[in-house]
Design a protein around this motif. Sequence first.
Motif, PDB file in Angstrom:
ATOM      1  N   LEU A  69       0.865  -0.908   0.185  1.00 56.78           N
ATOM      2  CA  LEU A  69      -0.010   0.104   0.083  1.00 56.78           C
ATOM      3  C   LEU A  69       1.073   1.207   0.314  1.00 56.78           C
ATOM      4  CD1 LEU A  69      -2.387   1.798   0.473  1.00 56.78           C
ATOM      5  CD2 LEU A  69      -2.534   1.104   2.712  1.00 56.78           C
ATOM      6  N   TRP A  70       2.074   0.987   0.897  1.00 57.86           N
ATOM      7  CA  TRP A  70       2.546   2.528   0.895  1.00 57.86           C
ATOM      8  C   TRP A  70       3.220   3.078  -0.356  1.00 57.86           C
ATOM      9  CZ3 TRP A  70       7.888   3.228   0.035  1.00 57.86           C
ATOM     10  CH2 TRP A  70       8.926   4.228   0.009  1.00 57.86           C
ATOM     11  N   LEU A  71       3.971   1.815  -1.253  1.00 56.09           N
ATOM     12  CA  LEU A  71       4.798   1.611  -2.373  1.00 56.09           C
ATOM     13  C   LEU A  71       3.355   1.887  -3.919  1.00 56.09           C
ATOM     14  CD1 LEU A  71       6.959   1.705  -4.147  1.00 56.09           C
ATOM     15  CD2 LEU A  71       6.793  -1.201  -4.322  1.00 56.09           C
ATOM     16  N   GLU A  72       2.683   1.460  -3.984  1.00 57.33           N
ATOM     17  CA  GLU A  72       1.485   2.093  -4.843  1.00 57.33           C
ATOM     18  C   GLU A  72       0.732   4.077  -4.230  1.00 57.33           C
ATOM     19  OE1 GLU A  72      -2.342  -0.390  -4.194  1.00 57.33           O
ATOM     20  OE2 GLU A  72      -0.637  -1.761  -4.354  1.00 57.33           O
ATOM     21  N   SER A  73       0.963   3.855  -2.762  1.00 54.33           N
ATOM     22  CA  SER A  73       0.585   6.050  -2.558  1.00 54.33           C
ATOM     23  C   SER A  73       1.744   6.331  -3.202  1.00 54.33           C
ATOM     24  CB  SER A  73      -0.228   5.580  -1.445  1.00 54.33           C
ATOM     25  OG  SER A  73      -0.785   4.465  -0.508  1.00 54.33           O
ATOM     26  N   ASP A 259     -10.522   7.731  -4.957  1.00 56.22           N
ATOM     27  CA  ASP A 259     -11.546   8.119  -6.105  1.00 56.22           C
ATOM     28  C   ASP A 259     -11.972   7.507  -6.652  1.00 56.22           C
ATOM     29  OD1 ASP A 259     -10.033   9.343  -8.583  1.00 56.22           O
ATOM     30  OD2 ASP A 259      -9.780  10.485  -7.131  1.00 56.22           O
ATOM     31  N   ASN A 260     -13.174   7.434  -6.583  1.00 57.26           N
ATOM     32  CA  ASN A 260     -13.767   6.732  -7.915  1.00 57.26           C
ATOM     33  C   ASN A 260     -14.269   7.717  -8.929  1.00 57.26           C
ATOM     34  OD1 ASN A 260     -14.040   4.248  -7.604  1.00 57.26           O
ATOM     35  ND2 ASN A 260     -15.571   4.102  -6.065  1.00 57.26           N
ATOM     36  N   LEU A 261     -13.974   7.946 -10.224  1.00 58.55           N
ATOM     37  CA  LEU A 261     -13.778   9.441 -11.282  1.00 58.55           C
ATOM     38  C   LEU A 261     -15.272   9.012 -11.831  1.00 58.55           C
ATOM     39  CD1 LEU A 261     -12.105  11.526 -12.986  1.00 58.55           C
ATOM     40  CD2 LEU A 261     -11.721   9.779 -14.280  1.00 58.55           C
ATOM     41  N   ALA A 262     -15.419   7.848 -12.054  1.00 58.72           N
ATOM     42  CA  ALA A 262     -17.313   8.080 -12.634  1.00 58.72           C
ATOM     43  C   ALA A 262     -17.703   9.149 -11.115  1.00 58.72           C
ATOM     44  CB  ALA A 262     -17.599   7.030 -12.480  1.00 58.72           C
ATOM     45  N   GLY A 263     -17.548   9.024  -9.964  1.00 52.68           N
ATOM     46  CA  GLY A 263     -18.372   9.985  -9.048  1.00 52.68           C
ATOM     47  C   GLY A 263     -18.879  11.395  -9.241  1.00 52.68           C
ATOM     48  N   LEU A 284      -9.355   4.246   3.126  1.00 57.27           N
ATOM     49  CA  LEU A 284      -8.394   3.750   3.408  1.00 57.27           C
ATOM     50  C   LEU A 284      -6.893   3.796   2.385  1.00 57.27           C
ATOM     51  CD1 LEU A 284      -6.211   1.568   5.892  1.00 57.27           C
ATOM     52  CD2 LEU A 284      -6.266  -0.004   3.941  1.00 57.27           C
ATOM     53  N   ARG A 285      -7.168   4.175   1.458  1.00 60.97           N
ATOM     54  CA  ARG A 285      -6.027   4.989   0.154  1.00 60.97           C
ATOM     55  C   ARG A 285      -5.471   6.670   0.583  1.00 60.97           C
ATOM     56  NH1 ARG A 285      -3.679   1.929  -3.494  1.00 60.97           N
ATOM     57  NH2 ARG A 285      -4.701   0.117  -3.794  1.00 60.97           N
ATOM     58  N   ASN A 286      -6.937   6.893   1.253  1.00 65.14           N
ATOM     59  CA  ASN A 286      -6.773   8.240   0.841  1.00 65.14           C
ATOM     60  C   ASN A 286      -6.232   8.735   2.692  1.00 65.14           C
ATOM     61  OD1 ASN A 286      -8.686  10.601  -0.396  1.00 65.14           O
ATOM     62  ND2 ASN A 286      -9.394   9.277  -0.069  1.00 65.14           N
ATOM     63  N   SER A 288      -3.937   6.995   3.778  1.00 66.69           N
ATOM     64  CA  SER A 288      -2.066   6.283   2.958  1.00 66.69           C
ATOM     65  C   SER A 288      -1.387   7.244   2.556  1.00 66.69           C
ATOM     66  CB  SER A 288      -2.363   5.432   2.340  1.00 66.69           C
ATOM     67  OG  SER A 288      -1.223   4.975   1.772  1.00 66.69           O
ATOM     68  N   PHE A 289      -2.714   8.422   1.645  1.00 67.84           N
ATOM     69  CA  PHE A 289      -1.922   9.451   1.069  1.00 67.84           C
ATOM     70  C   PHE A 289      -1.772  10.340   1.475  1.00 67.84           C
ATOM     71  CE2 PHE A 289      -5.041   8.367  -3.477  1.00 67.84           C
ATOM     72  CZ  PHE A 289      -3.907   7.454  -3.512  1.00 67.84           C
ATOM     73  N   GLY A 290      -2.692  10.643   2.740  1.00 63.02           N
ATOM     74  CA  GLY A 290      -2.035  11.818   4.360  1.00 63.02           C
ATOM     75  C   GLY A 290      -0.923  11.608   4.584  1.00 63.02           C
ATOM     76  N   ILE A 291      -1.003  10.138   4.681  1.00 61.52           N
ATOM     77  CA  ILE A 291       0.989   9.882   5.859  1.00 61.52           C
ATOM     78  C   ILE A 291       1.752  10.120   4.815  1.00 61.52           C
ATOM     79  CG2 ILE A 291       1.945   7.684   6.996  1.00 61.52           C
ATOM     80  CD1 ILE A 291       0.577   9.204   8.775  1.00 61.52           C
ATOM     81  N   VAL A 292       1.697   9.828   3.912  1.00 66.80           N
ATOM     82  CA  VAL A 292       2.850   9.775   2.774  1.00 66.80           C
ATOM     83  C   VAL A 292       2.691  11.463   3.270  1.00 66.80           C
ATOM     84  CG1 VAL A 292       3.430  10.251   0.275  1.00 66.80           C
ATOM     85  CG2 VAL A 292       2.455   8.236   1.338  1.00 66.80           C
TER      86      VAL A 292
END
Length: 402
Positions: A69-73, A259-263, A284-286, A288-292
Amino acid sequence: MSGTELLEIHRWASRAQLENPRVISPFTLEWSSVFHPRFYRAAAQAGLAAQGAWEPVAVNARDAGLQSLWLESVLFLSAVTLSAAIVQSRFSEGTLASKYDRLWQAGRLATRGLVPGLQGERLMQDVEAMASAPGIPDLERLLAIRRRFEEVIACFEHPAPVTGVNMAQTALPAGMRARFAFVDELKERIGGKLVCVIVYGSSVNSRHFADYDLVLVVEDPEAVLRRLYASSPVFRGKELNVGVYSPDELWRMQCLSGDNLAGYGLCIYGEARVPAKPVDDLLLRNLSFGIVRQRQQLGMIAAALGDTPDPADDRRNLYEYFAKIPANIAKGTFGAAGQRLTKEEAHQWIESVCGFQTPRMQQLAGTGEPGRALAESAVATGAVLRALNERFNIVRPLRASS
């Protein structure tokens, strides 16, 4: 700690001539058990992780996927700015160096099995060769970096359930047609390679907005980026901030987004298929972005002490951007939960949580004391992450039975 205390620690470290100091709080260390497990394990082995670990609340939340997850972020946050680097010439030597760092880290971790299918040693060698090669034109260097990012991102398998959604052009009200009339110029400029145009952000949901954010889905992205290189397109005095992707590249990048772009996006030309991810994964991803981003804020404070960048200097824009990280995190996380906040609503919510005034700190970052603005923003980022977690119940202390 407070922003003032954080700043004083950095001033002490500067007087002590400590190189590249970074203050890691117990909160940052605890949450790294979810959002940067390798860092947490290293700290635990050194006897520093006495505060305990955390875990995702959702039962389907990634399991072994937390390792990547960290690397993806960090790869997503780095790769998503590449189109702007090319089209708007928004890059510096420091920008290139940071992207080399991320790619090299990906190669290093691939040699340890974290990115199956990626030839880590070869990627590390390619990065070192690119970074040391003299005289490569900027465009060729940026496109080479982009190719390597796409190579890495293509190796990730998204573990959460993902479905596909078609975004297709629909009839727009007259006022909206006029607002997005730049699409005709894009069609003329890009020609038959243009597949789809999707707009998002304040130009879609606000009456007043400063610029346009849009995604261009194209055949042969490199050819299109060459055509748009350093053009900095504008429409009616407002800048067009474009991301350029092939259909497959858009799908892979959106799988890693928060996020979901279609939304929230609006298709104004053509059609594209985008992923729809579950809310648990988005939340969870948001975080993760915040921690990065907070780790980046903490790493910038020392360099910003006493800095007063010229109005035309890229550092000013960088400082102002990182001063609004708490707002970006809040908007992204609320949006993931289906609650779209305006910029003003996000600023008001953050001020109610921790007293942080985003516009004031952005002004301070750009024209006054960027070190103080970054310190206050880093503290506010932590407060916002905790408040968002309390509201949406995303992670929790690891239970003893686990």
